[in-house]
Design a protein around this motif. Structure first.
Motif, PDB file in Angstrom:
ATOM      1  N   GLU A   1       0.834  -1.207   0.000  1.00 38.65           N
ATOM      2  CA  GLU A   1       0.000   0.000   0.000  1.00 38.65           C
ATOM      3  C   GLU A   1       0.874   1.264   0.000  1.00 38.65           C
ATOM      4  OE1 GLU A   1      -3.881   0.592   2.254  1.00 38.65           O
ATOM      5  OE2 GLU A   1      -2.385   1.393   3.612  1.00 38.65           O
ATOM      6  N   SER A   2       1.998   1.198   0.716  1.00 36.02           N
ATOM      7  CA  SER A   2       2.861   2.368   0.824  1.00 36.02           C
ATOM      8  C   SER A   2       3.602   2.652  -0.478  1.00 36.02           C
ATOM      9  CB  SER A   2       3.830   2.180   1.983  1.00 36.02           C
ATOM     10  OG  SER A   2       3.089   1.877   3.152  1.00 36.02           O
ATOM     11  N   TYR A   3       3.913   1.599  -1.248  1.00 38.31           N
ATOM     12  CA  TYR A   3       4.472   1.806  -2.586  1.00 38.31           C
ATOM     13  C   TYR A   3       3.477   2.616  -3.433  1.00 38.31           C
ATOM     14  CZ  TYR A   3       8.196  -1.753  -2.065  1.00 38.31           C
ATOM     15  OH  TYR A   3       9.301  -2.475  -1.687  1.00 38.31           O
ATOM     16  N   ILE A   4       2.193   2.240  -3.313  1.00 33.36           N
ATOM     17  CA  ILE A   4       1.157   2.943  -4.081  1.00 33.36           C
ATOM     18  C   ILE A   4       1.134   4.419  -3.694  1.00 33.36           C
ATOM     19  CG2 ILE A   4      -1.357   3.146  -4.419  1.00 33.36           C
ATOM     20  CD1 ILE A   4      -1.507   0.073  -3.973  1.00 33.36           C
ATOM     21  N   ALA A   5       1.155   4.692  -2.382  1.00 35.73           N
ATOM     22  CA  ALA A   5       1.107   6.081  -1.914  1.00 35.73           C
ATOM     23  C   ALA A   5       2.358   6.851  -2.347  1.00 35.73           C
ATOM     24  CB  ALA A   5       0.952   6.115  -0.396  1.00 35.73           C
TER      25      ALA A   5
END
Lengths: 419, 123
Positions: free
Chosen positions: A309-313
């Motif tokens: 999820e943090s890669y996406i953000a």
């Protein structure tokens, strides 16, 4: 005042992964702010294994998983400040922080990623009657005592709540020579991962008392014992069946709450269900240029999911900084019948390249039910799942073809159906 | 022929396995999502094993204890014996991820390695 393109608040697994992704996408001027003396966040005290199977395709312990990302941050020469606590954040992305070495810092960011994680629900939120004596800890506090400070919080325990940290601590305390009388869970099912029931409780013959709760706490200076009782279908204790368990320590593993005080100061809109921000597919909040990921957004079961999820953000924040994010024509995603919440809450179809994973939790245990995704009234996905439980986050993939085929749709909904 | 229901602990998915056992041998496994499920089912029904994670004392270090793990899974029945053996050990800071604590814990032939970095601190 200092200026940065991107500031990431929190140096745990979410902040580290978001920073690595942003740097890989070409943002040089970024900074991570961490309030502890070390990067890595809660992973540093999660010494058990089971981390990294999705991201690294091997089984790591928490500190090892954190170390992989800390090394990436160092290799990529990403700037970070530890022992630095952010105390204020405005919607114009002005950050105020304090640290022993810098005093008061003000930083103007062009984009911000919120990655502050979550904290444990404390005793005060539970209204358990009884004594205010020593010996009552949240499970994570006990975990820090044992795994970082090398100290035992007690010898004879009861654990209230069957969240994963409670289960992990039941095993940990047993290995360290303590006796765990029981794990007591209000609900008729465990809040933790099934594998943790097997390897943390069953392996050590620790009883799991479902549909039970603590009804009274006894002790003057130190805890002497707790009363537990079964609960009826309305979760009301059946006091006639109350039972006394002598113990010196009560651990609480009764839920995690996203830590969003800073987000509120910046006028970020929060969901009443998750306690985290309402975000779009890039994890951007209602405030222009402020993103959120990891447990500050919604509580995850697995760090691997936090990383993804943090890669996406991180990537979306870079697109924002380069002026490449499309903000218009967003579709709302809703959790209906049986689904408790879904992340993200909004989708801008034009930002989706191939596909998008929706993460959601169910309200109850559903066996052999169908997970369906509707675009308005048209059902595009209908998958049978053997079991869906509230303690295990579910995902479902929607593709750009589906979005194109329903380009005029006004809402997407996730529904749990019997057939 | 005996049927046993297991929950795979190979990863957090927690697949529900149905194992068929004949003459103390696993002859069939269903319900797994990957090959870890097969391996787990066979081991769990014949010789159950676990990876042990615990801590070892560190002199002059922070964290004050170093987290450690067995490099491979060890027999489930030996977990407590291994913890006892590790209680006798005291490392000196600094220690690093991958440092070897013991070459062979409790005659299992398995190494115990450090899983965190403990810095040297002035006290």
């Amino acid at each position: 005042m200092q200026e940065f393109d991107l500031v990431i608040i929190g140096g745990g697994p979410a902040g580290l992964a978001a920073a690595v992704a942003a740097k890989e996408q070409g943002i040089e001027n970024l900074l991570i702010l961490e309030r502890e003396n070390k990067l890595g966040g809660i992973l540093n005290q999660c010494i058990h294994n089971g981390f990294g199977l999705q991201v690294f395709k091997e089984e790591l312990t928490g500190p090892e998983y954190a170390d992989r990302f800390i090394n990436l941050v160092k290799e990529k020469k990403i700037r970070y400040k530890t022992n630095t606590m952010v105390i204020d954040l405005s919607k114009d992305k002005l950050i105020t922080a304090v640290s022993k070495t810098d005093g008061i810092l003000t930083i103007q960011a062009k984009a911000i990623i919120l990655a502050m994680g979550c904290r444990e629900r404390p005793r005060g939120a539970l209204n358990i009657p009884g004594a205010r004596c020593a010996g009552i800890f949240t499970a994570g506090t006990a975990q820090k005592f044992v795994n970082i400070e090398g100290m035992m919080p007690g010898k004879n325990l009861v654990i209230l709540g069957s969240g994963d940290i409670g289960l992990i601590m039941a095993r940990r305390m047993t290995l360290e020579g303590a006796h765990v009388n029981a794990v007591v869970e209000l609900m008729p099912y465990s809040a933790g991962l099934t594998r943790n029931i097997v390897q943390c409780l069953d392996d050590y013959e620790i009883p799991l008392k479902l549909s039970h709760t603590v009804t009274n706490i006894v002790g003057k200076d130190r805890l002497e014992g707790v009363y537990i009782a079964p609960v009826d279908e309305n979760r009301k204790p059946i006091l006639a069946e109350e039972e006394y368990i002598p113990c010196d320590t009560l651990l609480l593993s009764v839920g995690l709450l996203p830590e969003n005080e800073l987000s509120k100061k910046a006028s970020v809109k929060l969901s009443p269900i998750t306690g985290g921000a309402e975000v779009d597919e890039g994890r951007e909040t209602n405030v222009d240029g402020i993103f959120a990921c990891g447990n500050v957004l919604h509580v995850h079961d697995l760090v691997d999911n936090v990383t993804e999820e943090s890669y996406i953000a991180g990537k979306a924040a870079v697109k924002y900084l380069k002026g490449l994010r499309i903000q218009s024509d967003r579709i709302e995603v809703k959790a209906k019948d049986g689904a408790r919440y879904v992340v993200p809450k909004y989708i801008n179809p034009r930002n989706i390249e191939k596909s998008l994973d929706l993460s959601f939790r169910v309200k109850d245990i559903y066996k052999d039910h169908y997970l369906s995704v509707y675009f308005d009234d048209s059902r595009a996905i209908h998958h049978k799942r053997k079991i869906m439980a509230p303690g295990e986050m579910q995902t479902v993939k929607i593709t750009s073809e589906m979005l194109n085929a329903h380009s005029l749709c006004s809402e997407i909904s996730i529904v749990i159906e019997k057939e | 022929m005996e049927q046993r229901a297991l929950i795979c602990i190979g990863c957090p998915m927690g697949c529900r396995l149905e194992v068929t056992i004949e003459n103390s041998q696993v002859v069939d496994v269903t319900g797994q999502s990957c090959k870890i499920g097969n391996t787990y089912a066979v081991k769990e029904c014949t010789n159950p094993t676990r990876i042990l994670t615990t801590t070892v004392e560190v002199e002059n270090g922070y964290p004050e204890v170093a987290s450690v793990k067995t490099e491979r899974d060890i027999p489930k029945g030996k977990l407590l014996e291994c913890v006892k053996e590790l209680k006798k050990i005291k490392l000196t800071a600094p220690v690093h991820i991958g440092d070897i604590v013991l070459e062979d814990i409790a005659n299992t032939g398995v190494r115990v390695v450090v899983t965190t970095n403990c810095d040297l601190v002035d006290k």
